[in-house]
Each structure stands twice: as structure tokens, then as C-alpha cells.
Design an enzyme around this catalytic site. Structure first.
Site, PDB file in Angstrom:
ATOM      1  N   ASP A   1       2.281   2.000   3.367  1.00  0.00           N
ATOM      2  CA  ASP A   1       3.227   1.034   3.967  1.00  0.00           C
ATOM      3  C   ASP A   1       4.647   1.470   3.675  1.00  0.00           C
ATOM      4  O   ASP A   1       5.524   1.370   4.519  1.00  0.00           O
ATOM      5  CB  ASP A   1       3.122  -0.368   3.332  1.00  0.00           C
ATOM      6  CG  ASP A   1       1.764  -0.988   3.413  1.00  0.00           C
ATOM      7  OD1 ASP A   1       1.008  -0.640   4.329  1.00  0.00           O
ATOM      8  OD2 ASP A   1       1.470  -1.841   2.549  1.00  0.00           O
TER       9      ASP A   1
ATOM     10  N   HIS B   1       0.880  -1.170   0.000  1.00  0.00           N
ATOM     11  CA  HIS B   1       0.000   0.000   0.000  1.00  0.00           C
ATOM     12  C   HIS B   1       0.922   1.225   0.000  1.00  0.00           C
ATOM     13  O   HIS B   1       2.005   1.181   0.592  1.00  0.00           O
ATOM     14  CB  HIS B   1      -0.829   0.121   1.276  1.00  0.00           C
ATOM     15  CG  HIS B   1      -1.755  -1.020   1.572  1.00  0.00           C
ATOM     16  ND1 HIS B   1      -1.339  -2.176   2.171  1.00  0.00           N
ATOM     17  CD2 HIS B   1      -3.093  -1.146   1.388  1.00  0.00           C
ATOM     18  CE1 HIS B   1      -2.375  -2.976   2.340  1.00  0.00           C
ATOM     19  NE2 HIS B   1      -3.456  -2.385   1.871  1.00  0.00           N
TER      20      HIS B   1
HETATM   21  C1  XLS Z   1      -7.647  -6.714   4.308  1.00  0.00           C
HETATM   22  C2  XLS Z   1      -7.174  -6.938   2.954  1.00  0.00           C
HETATM   23  C3  XLS Z   1      -5.996  -6.096   2.553  1.00  0.00           C
HETATM   24  C4  XLS Z   1      -5.836  -6.092   1.054  1.00  0.00           C
HETATM   25  C5  XLS Z   1      -5.024  -4.964   0.524  1.00  0.00           C
HETATM   26  O1  XLS Z   1      -8.388  -7.482   4.884  1.00  0.00           O
HETATM   27  O2  XLS Z   1      -6.887  -8.290   2.791  1.00  0.00           O
HETATM   28  O3  XLS Z   1      -4.833  -6.536   3.190  1.00  0.00           O
HETATM   29  O4  XLS Z   1      -5.328  -7.290   0.596  1.00  0.00           O
HETATM   30  O5  XLS Z   1      -5.555  -3.735   0.826  1.00  0.00           O
END
Ligand code: XLS
Ligand code: NI
Ligand code: NI
Length: 440
Positions: A105, A102
Site C-alpha cells: 500500500d 500493507h
Molecule cells: C481482507 C482483510 C485485510 C486484512 C489485512 O479481507 O480484512 O484487509 O485486514 O490484510
């Protein structure tokens, strides 16, 4: 690159099932052929930046328990670069080829939209040089439009257009980062796009809002040269009580309703499937049947609680069934298998991160081999084709072609009488699946 994981060798070796070395692969042999492709080509594993490097082990009852050497710098940009260093050291040692992130991140949010963009650009440039040096690639990027307090009532589905604009700015910058880093996918996971009460929520309005953002993202992405696939990742609940992207079938309906099917496919996550009351296998099959299984977040939930626990995959039959769906549709073009999984709060050694990924990779390597054999031997395809063979001829064929009428079918049922009952043989098929898992 031997700073953060000095206890781990330069490359985790494949040593085979007989090895006692916990830092070795028992089943994942990157160059071994399964059918016409190598394991590495079949299994496009990716490391999820957020869980692996930003996870703290915090839960609703207590703060972080994981101490990470790359998260000690007090200046947020220094910490961001150190975390990036750790990411590429980790991925190279594991022999994984892809990563996913993200925006927030990899780079800290700034005081303004412009500052946030600049922070992201600095880290992306550094990431690009790391990618060139290591051969590691970006699988997909995404924007975190759910952690900041401004997104409490949603991002694109927020009642305030200014919040929508902040989300749009993030998506724009994250798309650019994805293009610069050569990502083949861009993910939209719903985040806070859902609601907790219809007393204050115009659901129809909010769904139109998010469709508008997705259309803008496609237009912008294509204009800057993004040739990959946009993915939506369904999830039924968490963080909101009712998430709009409930499950694969719901998202397919949404994409059709808002004319987004051409540019989008689905990113199916195992734990989200179980939260929706489905199996992982079911969600993958729904997406694949629609020609829209684009990528997979491989993890698993805890069957005894209803949370998105995001554990590492360890279930062989689940992996085999998943790989059967993937093999039948001949792979995941722009997608891969992203470990959207975190080590448990008590697994605080950095070595645990390696053990978790090694286990996940071995599970899917074994699942791949089992799935390949099951398909080669037509174990399920043969009885399945017999089961539906009535539709290949006569009245069955007329039904599917649209020629049959209710009147004619009534006469047919009347004439031919009670059908012979045929066992579905579920238990027998489960026995065969287990035999393949044990003997492959
Ligand atoms: C959350 C999601 C997230 C997505 C990416 O539950 O799995 O991690 O994969 O935003
Ligand atoms: Ni996910
Ligand atoms: Ni999840």
C-alpha cells in the site's frame, strides 16, 4: 498540511449530539472519561491505508469511480509519497492516533526483491518523520502476499518453494518496517492461503507450510527487537473458496497444533465473522475466552449479501456488545480498533472519507459508553451468575472439579427427578439492552 482536504478544518471538533455540523463528532469526545480512562485511551482507532487511500471504488463490474488528488502522479514513488502526505493530513485532522498498512500500500513493488525493499525503506523513512511531527503511531503492519499474480495458488501455502521465498522476503521487510515505525502488532491475514479444490491440494502439507513461515516470522521479528504481538485475522472465504483461517475457533486450534500460542493473538474482523456464519460478538467472545483477543478490524457486512463488503460500522448494539467484550478483558494491549472499511463506490468525494470515519468513531464512542454502563450495573452479569449458580455447590461443583462420575450422576438424576424449567429471558434482556442504548 492542508493540501488534499482543504474543505476540512485542521481538527474535527467534538460538538455534541445537538450539532448539525456533519464534520463534527457527536459522541466521540477524546478527553471525556469513561470509567478510569479517556475515550481516546479506550478506543485506539486506526486508519486502514489500503481502503482509505488506495481504494478506487472498483468492483467486478467496473473500474474505479473514486478520483483522488494524491493518486495522480505518473511516477509510482512520487505517487507513494503524495499518498503518504494525504494519510498524515487526514489522520491529523480526524484526531486519530494510529494507522495500519500493507507493504504494497505504501510503496510500489519494484522489478526485483531488492528494489521492492529499497522502495519500502524510502517511504518508511518519510513515514517516520511524519510520525515524529504529528504524534501519530503505527498500530500494525502487514505484507500483501495476495495481489501479485505469483501468489495465485497461495503465498506460504504455495506448492512452489520459490513463491514461499518471495512471501518470506516480503514478511521480513514488512516486519522491519513495523519495528522501525514502532508498531505494536504485526498481522497475518490469510490472503490466498486456502484452496478451491482438494483434487490438486494437499491441505495437511499446506497447513504445515504456513506454520513454518509463522515460526520464521516470530524468530526474525524477535531477533530485530519486535516486542509486540503477532496477530492472525480469521476469514472463512474470499479470495479462496476455503480459507485455512476460517474463524476464531479454527485459528486457535491451529495455533495450539503448531505451538504458536505464545506469540500470537487474534485480530477479529466484524465482516469476517458474519461471512463465517457467526456474529461479531461471538467471534470476539471466542477469542477473548481463550485470552487471545488482540485487535479488532471494525467494519460491517451487508446482511443481504454474502460478500466482504467492508462497510463502516454504524450499528450501535453491535458496537456496544463488542466494547463489552473489550472492557471485560481490560482493553486490547497491543491492538486497537482498525477501520478496515471502505466508502461505497458512489461516495466519491474526499469528504465522504471523513464522514465515514466520524460515523464509525461516534458509533464506537456511544458503544463504549453503553457497554460501560451495562457492566457497571451488572445488567447481564447478575442473571448470568444466578443461571450458573448450580455449579457453585453440591453436584455441580463436583462435575466441574472432575470428581463426579456417570454412575453417581445417574443416581442423582434418578433421586431428584425432573428439573424445574427456567426461562432464558432472552427477549427481556434484549429489551434492557435497547433501553441502555437509548438512554445512555
Ligand atoms: C481482507 C482483510 C485485510 C486484512 C489485512 O479481507 O480484512 O484487509 O485486514 O490484510
Ligand atoms: Ni481486515
Ligand atoms: Ni476483510
Amino acid at each position: 498540511m492542508n493540501t488534499y482536504f482543504p474543505e476540512v478544518p485542521e481538527r474535527i471538533p467534538y460538538e455534541g449530539a445537538g450539532s448539525d455540523n456533519p464534520l463534527s463528532f457527536k459522541y466521540y469526545d477524546a478527553q471525556a472519561k469513561v470509567g478510569s480512562k479517556t475515550m481516546e485511551q479506550h478506543l485506539k482507532f486506526a486508519v486502514a491505508y489500503w481502503h482509505t487511500f488506495k481504494g478506487t471504488g472498483a468492483d467486478p463490474f467496473g473500474g474505479g469511480s473514486l478520483t483522488r488528488a494524491w493518486a495522480t502522479a505518473t511516477n509510482p514513488m512520487d505517487a507513494a509519497i503524495q499518498t503518504l502526505d494525504a494519510n498524515f493530513e487526514f489522520i491529523s485532522k480526524l484526531g486519530i492516533r494510529y494507522w495500519c498498512f500493507h507493504d504494497r500500500d505504501i510503496a510500489p513493488e519494484g522489478a526485483t526483491v531488492a528494489e521492492s525493499r529499497d522502495n519500502l525503506s524510502v517511504v518508511v523513512e518519510k513515514a517516520l518523520s511524519y510520525q515524529k511531527a504529528t504524534g501519530v503511531k503505527l498500530l500494525w503492519g502487514t505484507a500483501n502476499c495476495f495481489s501479485h499474480a505469483r501468489y495465485t495458488h497461495g503465498a506460504a501455502t504455495n506448492p512452489d518453494p520459490l513463491v514461499f521465498a518471495h512471501a518470506a522476503a516480503q514478511v521480513r521487510a514488512a516486519l522491519e518496517a513495523t519495528v522501525v515505525l514502532g508498531g505494536t502488532g504485526y498481522v497475518f491475514w490469510g490472503g490466498r492461503e486456502g484452496y478451491s479444490s482438494l483434487l490438486n491440494t494437499d491441505m495437511k502439507h499446506e497447513r504445515e507450510q504456513i506454520a513454518a513461515l509463522l515460526h520464521m516470522a516470530v524468530a526474525y521479528g524477535r531477533s530485530i527487537g519486535f516486542k509486540g504481538t503477532f496477530f492472525i485475522e480469521p476469514k472463512p472465504r474470499e479470495p479462496t473458496t476455503h480459507q485455512y483461517d476460517y474463524d476464531a475457533a479454527t485459528v486457535l486450534g491451529f495455533l495450539r497444533e503448531f505451538d504458536l500460542l505464545d506469540d500470537f493473538a487474534l485480530n477479529i474482523e466484524a465482516n469476517h465473522a458474519t461471512l463465517a456464519g457467526h456474529t461479531f460478538h461471538h467471534e470476539l467472545q471466542v477469542a477473548s475466552d481463550a485470552g487471545k483477543l488482540g485487535s479488532i478490524d471494525v467494519n460491517r457486512g451487508d446482511p443481504t449479501c454474502g460478500w466482504d463488503t467492508d462497510q463502516f460500522p454504524a450499528d450501535l448494539s453491535e458496537a456496544a456488545l463488542a466494547m463489552m467484550v473489550v472492557l471485560r478483558q481490560r482493553g486490547l494491549a497491543h491492538g486497537g480498533l482498525n477501520f478496515d472499511a471502505k466508502v461505497r463506490r458512489g461516495s466519491f468525494d474526499s469528504t465522504d472519507l471523513f464522514l465515514a470515519h466520524i460515523g464509525g468513531m461516534d458509533t464506537f464512542a456511544r458503544g463504549l459508553v453503553v457497554a460501560h454502563r451495562l457492566l457497571e450495573d451488572k445488567v447481564f452479569a447478575k442473571p448470568m451468575s444466578v443461571r450458573y449458580s448450580g455449579y457453585k455447590r453440591g453436584m455441580g461443583k463436583r462435575i466441574l472439579s472432575g470428581a463426579a462420575t456417570l454412575t453417581e450422576l445417574e443416581a442423582y438424576a434418578d433421586r431428584d427427578g425432573e428439573p424445574e424449567r427456567i426461562s432464558g429471558r432472552q427477549e427481556g434482556l434484549e429489551n434492557i439492552l435497547n433501553r441502555y442504548i437509548l438512554e445512555s
